[in-house]
Enzyme design. Structure first.
Site, PDB file in Angstrom:
ATOM      1  N   CYS A 162       0.885  -1.221  -0.117  1.00 54.74           N
ATOM      2  CA  CYS A 162       0.051  -0.107   0.079  1.00 54.74           C
ATOM      3  C   CYS A 162       0.848   1.398  -0.144  1.00 54.74           C
ATOM      4  CB  CYS A 162      -0.902  -0.136   1.024  1.00 54.74           C
ATOM      5  SG  CYS A 162      -1.739  -1.534   1.454  1.00 54.74           S
ATOM      6  N   HIS A 294      -3.173   7.933   5.371  1.00 55.96           N
ATOM      7  CA  HIS A 294      -3.392   6.801   4.831  1.00 55.96           C
ATOM      8  C   HIS A 294      -4.748   6.307   5.325  1.00 55.96           C
ATOM      9  CE1 HIS A 294      -1.905   3.238   3.057  1.00 55.96           C
ATOM     10  NE2 HIS A 294      -2.134   2.602   4.002  1.00 55.96           N
ATOM     11  N   GLU A 305      -2.478   5.672  13.128  1.00 58.19           N
ATOM     12  CA  GLU A 305      -2.121   6.810  12.292  1.00 58.19           C
ATOM     13  C   GLU A 305      -2.464   8.230  13.350  1.00 58.19           C
ATOM     14  OE1 GLU A 305      -3.838   6.978   8.509  1.00 58.19           O
ATOM     15  OE2 GLU A 305      -2.417   8.553   7.894  1.00 58.19           O
ATOM     16  N   LYS A 326      -9.772   7.867   0.983  1.00 56.82           N
ATOM     17  CA  LYS A 326     -10.112   6.539   0.447  1.00 56.82           C
ATOM     18  C   LYS A 326     -11.778   6.362   0.850  1.00 56.82           C
ATOM     19  CE  LYS A 326      -5.653   4.180   1.311  1.00 56.82           C
ATOM     20  NZ  LYS A 326      -4.914   5.189   1.815  1.00 56.82           N
ATOM     21  N   HIS A 331      -9.439   2.190  -1.453  1.00 60.11           N
ATOM     22  CA  HIS A 331      -8.089   1.863  -1.317  1.00 60.11           C
ATOM     23  C   HIS A 331      -7.406   1.301  -2.514  1.00 60.11           C
ATOM     24  CE1 HIS A 331      -3.997   0.855   0.258  1.00 60.11           C
ATOM     25  NE2 HIS A 331      -4.343   0.735   1.377  1.00 60.11           N
ATOM     26  N   PHE A 390       1.322  -2.764   4.572  1.00 59.77           N
ATOM     27  CA  PHE A 390       1.300  -4.096   5.119  1.00 59.77           C
ATOM     28  C   PHE A 390       3.223  -4.377   4.934  1.00 59.77           C
ATOM     29  CE2 PHE A 390      -2.789  -6.386   4.516  1.00 59.77           C
ATOM     30  CZ  PHE A 390      -3.230  -5.624   5.785  1.00 59.77           C
TER      31      PHE A 390
END
Lengths: 402, 85
Positions: A162, A294, A305, A326, A331, A390
């Site tokens: 990502c 994010h 976050e 998003k 995403h 990830f």
């Protein structure tokens, strides 16, 4: 050290097939997430996503070329053309020899894998099209951009799940800043919205069945999207010398690794990336007006976050705005940072902060100004774009109005 | 093996314990099973019993399948099997 600016932007994503339409949708808080439509969708437990509609890649290229272009490459080529046309650059001679392409993607030609596995495993065929490998390879999109625009310098593809796009753009930025290249085409793309691409994500049990609601107490997971964001990064002096229109400056970045867990995010890793980007860009924390988060809409990411932002910015965390687009486009995995950079450019150029839509309930663990549901007019001079992948690989970019 | 013993075996396997170390009152947390371990255990339950467990890691308490103890998981599997019959 050279200064680096953005002189062109292009995109294809669930909110629009170009930059103006995408920014208009972000301003209006449009939701590009809806029911998925593709083969075997009824066998999925997750049936929503940010799919690109109305994009006819097939008609834009001749039959010989389209046989080589997976959907992620088609998105990339359309977005790259928009960006390069806006920049006004024509790559010839010395400029072509030194300029390159660095793109991000997590999965590359996922639907090419999917279609051809289906053919050989499910349908029992013993033969596949001769171009399966050049279609599916992760660097296919970067290669076709270099071929179409005669970019003959350093080109490659970065794959960090990502954070792929942000890592790619950080590379392109470094190459211009160091003087290695005068211009780099950069960004990323992803097209995983096919049966196998969504089925794999379902397994993790982190997907929402109804909506992406970042920072909202009732959020229940992420929603996949697809598309591309492509930019022309250029040496500031080079851009000024030719009188180019400058969208904004890329002033710094940082990359960190959590070195802890393959899927759970780390506050320390995220905070170090944010802080590192500020230091690299020589930005005081209180100059930051907007962060494109994010903000995946999972319990773990959004909480971590927000805690990282609070750590880095202290009391200023309550004054800056942070939103997750998003909620609108989903995403885009390896392409997500690139499309989200558009929201940063809109904030810096137009003074419009894209909202976090779908926001329903405040979460004490995400007690920041998340620009809920409605875009906001506000002058900002510095914006950050976060990406936390990830694998614990983080990349944060810092942008400045010019 | 009955459902209870099969569920205990799955959970013990995930926790690197022997089934005798897992009691009906154990919680997954007390057995050292983290969020990824929970997702793996649920996958193993689905594969073993051929059921679909409605579980979302973002809302572990809100998806109608109670994972608060081994007993509640056994009860949940028994219910899913009964619904299937």
């Amino acid at each position: 050290m050279k200064r680096v600016v953005i002189t062109g932007a292009g995109t294809v994503n669930p909110l629009g097939l170009n930059v103006p339409d995408t920014l208009a949708a972000m301003r209006n808080g449009v939701c590009g997430i809806g029911p998925l439509a593709f083969r075997d969708v009824e066998r999925l437990s997750i049936q929503i996503g940010g799919q690109v509609h109305g994009f006819d890649g097939e008609s834009q290229h001749n039959r010989q070329k389209i046989a080589l272009y997976d959907r992620f490459t088609q998105f990339t080529l359309a977005a790259a053309s928009e960006a390069i046309i806006q920049s006004g650059l024509v790559f010839e001679g010395e400029l072509a020899a030194k300029s390159g392409v660095v793109l991000g993607t997590a999965g590359g030609g996922v639907s090419t894998w999917d279609d051809n596995y289906r053919a050989v495993y499910a349908e029992g065929k013993n033969r596949v099209h001769p171009f399966v490998v050049p279609r599916l390879m992760n660097n296919a999109a970067a290669s076709h951009v270099s071929m179409e625009h005669r970019l003959k310098g350093p080109s490659f593809t970065v794959s960090t799940a990502c954070a792929s796009s942000n890592h790619a753009m950080a590379q392109a930025f470094s190459m211009i800043r160091s003087g290695m290249a005068p211009v780099m085409v950069t960004g990323g793309s992803e097209s995983m919205l096919c049966f196998g691409g969504v089925k794999a994500w379902e397994g993790l049990r982190v997907m929402s069945r109804d909506a992406c609601r970042p920072f909202s107490a009732n959020r229940n997971g992420m929603v996949q999207g697809e598309g591309a964001g492509i930019f022309v990064f250029e040496d500031y002096d080079h851009a000024c010398a030719r009188g180019a229109e400058i969208l904004c400056e890329v002033s710094g970045f940082a990359m960190t690794s959590d070195a802890s867990d393959i899927v759970m995010p780390s506050k320390a890793g995220a905070a170090r990336a944010i802080k590192g980007a500020l230091q690299d860009a020589r930005i005081n924390p209180d100059e930051v007006g907007y962060i494109n988060a994010h903000g995946t809409g999972t319990m773990a990411n959004d909480k971590t976050e927000c805690a990282a932002v609070a750590d880095v910015f202290g009391t200023h965390a309550d004054r800056l705005m942070i939103s997750s687009t998003k909620s609108m486009h989903g995403h885009l995995i390896g392409g997500t940072g690139a499309v989200e950079l558009l929201a940063c450019i809109m904030a810096l150029r137009d003074g419009v902060i894209a909202p976090t839509i779908g926001y329903e309930e405040p979460d004490p663990d995400c007690a920041l100004d998340v620009v809920p549901n409605i875009a906001r007019d506000s002058r900002v001079t510095v914006a950050l774009s976060n990406a936390f992948a990830f694998g614990g690989m983080n990349a944060v970019l810092a942008l400045r109005a010019i | 093996m009955n459902i209870k013993d099969q569920v205990i075996s799955i959970i013990a396997d995930q926790a690197f314990l022997t089934p005798s170390d897992v009691s009906m009152s154990s919680t997954l947390d007390s057995l050292g099973i983290d969020s990824m371990g929970i997702v793996e255990s649920i996958f193993a339950i689905e594969e073993t019993f051929d059921v679909s467990v409605p579980f979302n890691a973002n809302q572990p308490d809100a998806t109608g399948f109670d994972i608060s103890s081994v007993a509640s998981i056994v009860a949940g599997v028994e219910r899913l099997r009964a619904e299937q019959a």
